[in-house]
Design a protein around this motif. Structure first.
Motif, PDB file in Angstrom:
ATOM      1  N   LEU A  63      52.711  39.390  44.883  1.00 20.79           N
ATOM      2  CA  LEU A  63      51.905  39.933  43.792  1.00 20.79           C
ATOM      3  C   LEU A  63      51.545  38.833  42.803  1.00 20.79           C
ATOM      4  O   LEU A  63      52.402  38.056  42.385  1.00 20.79           O
ATOM      5  CB  LEU A  63      52.669  41.037  43.057  1.00 20.79           C
ATOM      6  CG  LEU A  63      53.037  42.274  43.869  1.00 20.79           C
ATOM      7  CD1 LEU A  63      53.821  43.255  43.008  1.00 20.79           C
ATOM      8  CD2 LEU A  63      51.805  42.948  44.437  1.00 20.79           C
ATOM      9  N   THR A  64      50.281  38.762  42.447  1.00 21.47           N
ATOM     10  CA  THR A  64      49.856  37.825  41.425  1.00 21.47           C
ATOM     11  C   THR A  64      50.041  38.437  40.051  1.00 21.47           C
ATOM     12  O   THR A  64      50.265  39.643  39.902  1.00 21.47           O
ATOM     13  CB  THR A  64      48.368  37.469  41.613  1.00 21.47           C
ATOM     14  OG1 THR A  64      47.583  38.643  41.346  1.00 21.47           O
ATOM     15  CG2 THR A  64      48.102  36.981  43.026  1.00 21.47           C
ATOM     16  N   ARG A  65      49.900  37.596  39.038  1.00 20.58           N
ATOM     17  CA  ARG A  65      49.969  38.108  37.678  1.00 20.58           C
ATOM     18  C   ARG A  65      48.834  39.101  37.437  1.00 20.58           C
ATOM     19  O   ARG A  65      48.991  40.099  36.719  1.00 20.58           O
ATOM     20  CB  ARG A  65      49.894  36.950  36.678  1.00 20.58           C
ATOM     21  CG  ARG A  65      49.867  37.380  35.210  1.00 20.58           C
ATOM     22  CD  ARG A  65      51.131  38.181  34.814  1.00 20.58           C
ATOM     23  NE  ARG A  65      51.039  38.619  33.446  1.00 20.58           N
ATOM     24  CZ  ARG A  65      51.452  37.895  32.396  1.00 20.58           C
ATOM     25  NH1 ARG A  65      52.003  36.700  32.581  1.00 20.58           N
ATOM     26  NH2 ARG A  65      51.335  38.363  31.178  1.00 20.58           N
ATOM     27  N   ALA A  66      47.678  38.841  38.064  1.00 23.11           N
ATOM     28  CA  ALA A  66      46.551  39.771  37.911  1.00 23.11           C
ATOM     29  C   ALA A  66      46.887  41.140  38.492  1.00 23.11           C
ATOM     30  O   ALA A  66      46.491  42.177  37.938  1.00 23.11           O
ATOM     31  CB  ALA A  66      45.304  39.203  38.586  1.00 23.11           C
ATOM     32  N   ASP A  67      47.615  41.164  39.610  1.00 29.52           N
ATOM     33  CA  ASP A  67      48.027  42.442  40.200  1.00 29.52           C
ATOM     34  C   ASP A  67      48.897  43.225  39.214  1.00 29.52           C
ATOM     35  O   ASP A  67      48.724  44.428  39.024  1.00 29.52           O
ATOM     36  CB  ASP A  67      48.825  42.208  41.491  1.00 29.52           C
ATOM     37  CG  ASP A  67      48.004  41.595  42.605  1.00 29.52           C
ATOM     38  OD1 ASP A  67      46.804  41.883  42.687  1.00 29.52           O
ATOM     39  OD2 ASP A  67      48.590  40.823  43.392  1.00 29.52           O
ATOM     40  N   VAL A  68      49.848  42.521  38.631  1.00 28.47           N
ATOM     41  CA  VAL A  68      50.763  43.175  37.698  1.00 28.47           C
ATOM     42  C   VAL A  68      50.035  43.605  36.440  1.00 28.47           C
ATOM     43  O   VAL A  68      50.233  44.724  35.931  1.00 28.47           O
ATOM     44  CB  VAL A  68      51.945  42.241  37.368  1.00 28.47           C
ATOM     45  CG1 VAL A  68      52.861  42.880  36.329  1.00 28.47           C
ATOM     46  CG2 VAL A  68      52.729  41.905  38.636  1.00 28.47           C
ATOM     47  N   ASP A  69      49.162  42.748  35.932  1.00 30.03           N
ATOM     48  CA  ASP A  69      48.413  43.103  34.722  1.00 30.03           C
ATOM     49  C   ASP A  69      47.556  44.348  34.942  1.00 30.03           C
ATOM     50  O   ASP A  69      47.402  45.177  34.035  1.00 30.03           O
ATOM     51  CB  ASP A  69      47.515  41.939  34.302  1.00 30.03           C
ATOM     52  CG  ASP A  69      48.298  40.797  33.665  1.00 30.03           C
ATOM     53  OD1 ASP A  69      49.476  41.019  33.318  1.00 30.03           O
ATOM     54  OD2 ASP A  69      47.726  39.699  33.531  1.00 30.03           O
ATOM     55  N   ARG A  70      47.004  44.478  36.142  1.00 26.69           N
ATOM     56  CA  ARG A  70      46.207  45.666  36.459  1.00 26.69           C
ATOM     57  C   ARG A  70      47.055  46.932  36.342  1.00 26.69           C
ATOM     58  O   ARG A  70      46.614  47.947  35.794  1.00 26.69           O
ATOM     59  CB  ARG A  70      45.662  45.537  37.889  1.00 26.69           C
ATOM     60  CG  ARG A  70      44.856  46.728  38.385  1.00 26.69           C
ATOM     61  CD  ARG A  70      44.375  46.467  39.805  1.00 26.69           C
ATOM     62  NE  ARG A  70      45.479  46.265  40.729  1.00 26.69           N
ATOM     63  CZ  ARG A  70      45.508  45.303  41.657  1.00 26.69           C
ATOM     64  NH1 ARG A  70      44.510  44.441  41.778  1.00 26.69           N
ATOM     65  NH2 ARG A  70      46.549  45.191  42.465  1.00 26.69           N
ATOM     66  N   ALA A  71      48.287  46.872  36.843  1.00 28.11           N
ATOM     67  CA  ALA A  71      49.172  48.038  36.771  1.00 28.11           C
ATOM     68  C   ALA A  71      49.611  48.305  35.337  1.00 28.11           C
ATOM     69  O   ALA A  71      49.703  49.462  34.908  1.00 28.11           O
ATOM     70  CB  ALA A  71      50.378  47.834  37.673  1.00 28.11           C
ATOM     71  N   VAL A  72      49.870  47.241  34.587  1.00 30.76           N
ATOM     72  CA  VAL A  72      50.274  47.404  33.188  1.00 30.76           C
ATOM     73  C   VAL A  72      49.142  48.031  32.378  1.00 30.76           C
ATOM     74  O   VAL A  72      49.372  48.920  31.541  1.00 30.76           O
ATOM     75  CB  VAL A  72      50.682  46.039  32.589  1.00 30.76           C
ATOM     76  CG1 VAL A  72      50.805  46.135  31.074  1.00 30.76           C
ATOM     77  CG2 VAL A  72      52.014  45.582  33.194  1.00 30.76           C
ATOM     78  N   ALA A  73      47.921  47.598  32.627  1.00 30.47           N
ATOM     79  CA  ALA A  73      46.776  48.109  31.867  1.00 30.47           C
ATOM     80  C   ALA A  73      46.584  49.608  32.072  1.00 30.47           C
ATOM     81  O   ALA A  73      46.019  50.298  31.215  1.00 30.47           O
ATOM     82  CB  ALA A  73      45.516  47.360  32.276  1.00 30.47           C
TER      83      ALA A  73
END
Length: 553
Positions: A63-73
C-alpha cells in the motif's frame, strides 16, 4: 460469509466482553479474498516513496501513502453515515500508518441526553479489545522473566503461580499454561464462567469453579473463554507479586504514556470525560440504561481507554514494541503474541481460509500473504470496539463506540481497509455485520415460547411445595420464596431476584438479566415418587454444560 457457521454463540447472547472472535475472523477472511475476489494489489512504491522496512517478518508493503490517504479521507463520511443509520450515540476513531497518527477524531455524544461531545480523550470501555492489550502486558512481563529469572513464562504451568487453580482433568490442571489459557485452547467450554459473573460472583469464586466445567480435548479444541484468558493473565501478575492493574500500569500504561487507560471499573467510573454505555429501547431510541462492571474479568474485558491512548498502543504494536525511540516491550516477545496458536475457524470450502487465534488476537493471512490481526470487543449492555492492523504495512485502525454492538465498529474498520486496498468497499459491511449481530442476539433463546402457557397447560401445585433452598456446587444456592405476586427465584451471592411466571405444570419461567441475558428461560421442578415437596429445580439457560440442576438442601 459462510452463513453463520462458527458465529452462532453456544450459550445465549455470547457477546459478553467477547472479542467476537469468530465474527471478526469471518469478516477478515472475507476481506482477505476468501470468496474468490482477488483484486490487483496496489503497486509497490518507487524507491523515492519507499516506506521503512516493517518490524516483523512480513512481505514488502503493497500500500502506498496515497492508498492510505484515500481511505482516511473517506472516514468522516463513513462514520457519520453509519451513525445516522444505526443511531449509535458516540464514536472515536484513530488511524496509524508508519508510526504516524494520520487520523484521530471523536463523533457524537458521550451521553445521549447530555451535550458534551466525544473527543479523542473520551474514555470508553473496551470490552474484549482488552485482550490484545492484556497480551501486550504479558509479553512485557515474560520478557522480563527471561532476563532476570523471576516471574512467569508463556509455556510453564499456571499452577506454579495460581495455587489451587484446577480444571476437571487432573493431568490438564498440571500442564495447562499461560499460552493455553490466553489462546482459548485449554478445553474449557465456550465462555465458561460468564454466567457466574452475571449472577454477581467475583473473580476468585469464578476461577475456583472452572474445575467443575466439562473439558473438550486439551490443545486440540478452540472455545472462547474470558475467564480462561483471565486465569492466564492473573498467573503472570501473581508471579510478579502484584495486581493485574499494577502489572499493566508498570509494564505498559505508564511507560507508553497511556495516562487515561486502566483495567479497573472504578477508574472508568471516576473519569470526567467518559462515554457511558447505551442500548436501543423498544422504540429504537438509544438509552443510557445499564452499567457494566467487568472487574472480575479485567484482563479479558475490563480495560477502559481513549482513542488518543489507543494510538500510542497501536504505534507500539506496529513498531515491534518501540515507541518514541524507546523499546518498551521486547520485540520477540510481542511478535510471539501475533503467532497462530490454535485453529479457531476451519475452512468451510476448498477455497476458504483457515482462521487462527494467537495470544489475544485473531490471526489471519490475506491473498498477499500479509499477516492480518484483529480483535473486537462487545458489551451487550452498551459498548462495541474494534482494532484491525496489517503489521507488514505498519497500518492499523481503532474504532471505539458507546453503543450495544450493531455492526458500526467492525464495519468502519473493514470499510477502511477495503478502501485502502481496493479503492472502495467491496460490500455493504454495516448491513452484513448488523445481520450477524442480530442473529447472535437471537441465538441461545429458548426453543420454548414462554410468553403464553399452552392451551392445555396443567395447573401448578401449591406454592409451598416449591419454596425452599436448593444447592448447586457450581452456581451456589438457589432459593425459592413466595409473596403477594407469587414465586420468586433468588440466585447469586447477593441474591438477584427473578419473579417466576407459571407456564405448565411444574414448569415456570423468568426473564433473564445481565450481559448474557437470553430472554425468558424455563425453571422446572422435579418431585420424587411420593414426595410432597420438590426435590430439584433445573434452570434451563444455566444448564448447557449440565451444571444447571439444584438439589433441595
Amino acid at each position: 460469509m459462510h452463513a453463520a457457521k462458527g458465529l452462532r454463540p453456544r450459550r445465549g447472547r455470547r457477546l459478553a466482553a467477547s472479542g467476537l472472535a469468530a465474527l471478526l475472523l469471518a469478516a477478515t477472511v472475507l476481506t482477505s479474498g476468501a470468496v474468490g475476489q482477488d483484486p490487483s494489489p496496489s503497486p509497490t512504491p518507487p524507491p523515492s516513496q519507499a516506506v521503512p522496512k516493517p518490524p516483523t517478518d512480513q512481505p514488502p508493503p503493497l500500500l502506498t501513502r496515497a492508498d492510505v490517504d484515500r481511505a482516511v479521507a473517506r472516514l468522516d463520511g463513513v462514520v457519520q453515515d453509519m451513525m445516522k443509520q444505526t443511531g449509535v450515540p458516540g464514536v472515536a476513531v484513530g488511524v496509524v500508518h508508519q508510526d504516524r497518527v494520520l487520523y484521530l477524531k471523536g463523533f457524537g455524544k458521550r451521553h445521549v441526553d447530555e451535550p458534551p461531545a466525544v473527543d479523542p480523550d473520551t474514555v470508553f470501555q473496551l470490552a474484549s479489545l482488552s485482550k490484545p492489550i492484556g497480551s501486550t502486558v504479558v509479553a512485557g512481563a515474560v520478557a522480563d522473566k527471561d532476563a532476570d529469572g523471576r516471574g512467569a513464562a508463556w509455556d510453564e504451568p499456571v499452577t506454579r503461580h495460581l495455587p489451587g487453580f484446577a480444571l476437571k482433568d487432573p493431568w490438564v490442571s498440571g500442564h495447562v499454561t499461560v499460552t493455553d489459557l490466553m489462546s482459548h485452547r485449554s478445553g474449557l467450554p465456550d465462555h465458561a464462567g460468564d454466567l457466574l459473573e452475571d449472577l454477581g460472583y467475583d473473580q476468585a469464586y469464578i476461577l475456583g469453579r472452572l474445575r467443575d466445567e466439562p473439558l473438550a480435548p486439551f490443545r486440540a479444541s478452540y472455545a472462547y473463554t474470558n475467564f480462561g484468558f483471565t486465569a492466564g493473565a492473573e498467573a503472570v501478575a501473581r508471579a510478579e507479586g502484584v495486581s493485574w492493574q499494577k502489572l499493566a500500569e508498570d509494564t505498559l500504561f505508564r511507560p507508553a504514556g497511556m495516562d487515561s487507560t486502566s483495567t479497573t471499573f472504578a477508574d472508568y467510573e471516576k473519569a470526567a470525560n467518559k462515554a457511558v454505555t447505551h442500548v436501543p429501547g423498544p422504540d429504537g431510541t438509544w438509552q443510557a440504561k445499564y452499567v457494566r462492571d467487568a472487574d472480575a474479568q479485567a484482563p479479558a474485558g475490563g480495560v477502559s481507554s481513549t482513542a488518543a491512548d489507543m494510538m500510542r498502543w497501536l504505534r507500539l504494536q506496529l513498531a515491534g514494541g518501540r515507541l518514541d525511540g524507546r523499546q518498551l516491550i521486547d520485540a520477540a516477545s510481542l511478535r510471539h503474541t501475533h503467532l497462530p496458536e490454535i485453529v479457531s475457524q476451519p475452512p468451510t470450502a476448498p477455497a476458504g481460509r483457515t482462521g487462527f487465534y494467537g495470544l489475544g488476537w485473531n490471526v489471519n493471512y490475506d491473498n498477499q500473504a500479509r499477516l492480518r490481526l484483529s480483535h473486537s470487543g462487545a458489551f451487550e449492555l452498551g459498548a462495541n470496539t474494534n482494532v484491525t492492523m496489517l503489521p507488514g504495512e505498519q497500518l492499523g485502525i481503532v474504532v471505539l463506540t458507546n453503543g450495544k454492538p450493531v455492526g458500526l465498529a467492525d464495519a468502519v474498520a473493514q470499510d477502511f481497509f477495503d478502501t485502502a486496498q481496493y479503492g472502495k468497499p467491496t460490500r455493504d459491511w454495516l448491513a452484513l455485520f448488523a445481520a450477524l449481530y442480530t442473529e447472535m442476539d437471537d441465538a441461545g433463546v429458548s426453543p420454548t415460547d414462554y410468553a403464553d402457557p399452552p392451551a392445555a397447560a396443567k395447573a401448578a401445585r401449591p406454592d409451598g411445595v416449591y419454596t425452599g433452598t436448593y444447592g448447586n456446587a457450581y452456581y451456589g444456592d438457589a432459593t425459592v420464596t413466595t409473596g403477594p405476586d407469587g414465586l420468586v427465584l433468588e440466585l447469586g451471592p447477593e441474591p438477584k431476584r427473578f419473579p417466576l411466571r407459571h407456564y405448565d405444570g411444574d414448569t415456570f419461567s423468568f426473564e433473564t438479566a445481565g450481559e448474557n441475558a437470553v430472554g425468558r428461560t424455563g425453571v422446572t421442578f422435579s418431585f420424587g415418587e411420593g414426595s410432597t415437596a420438590a426435590r430439584t429445580l433445573r434452570v434451563e439457560y444455566l444448564d448447557e454444560t449440565g451444571l444447571g440442576t439444584f438439589t433441595r438442601r
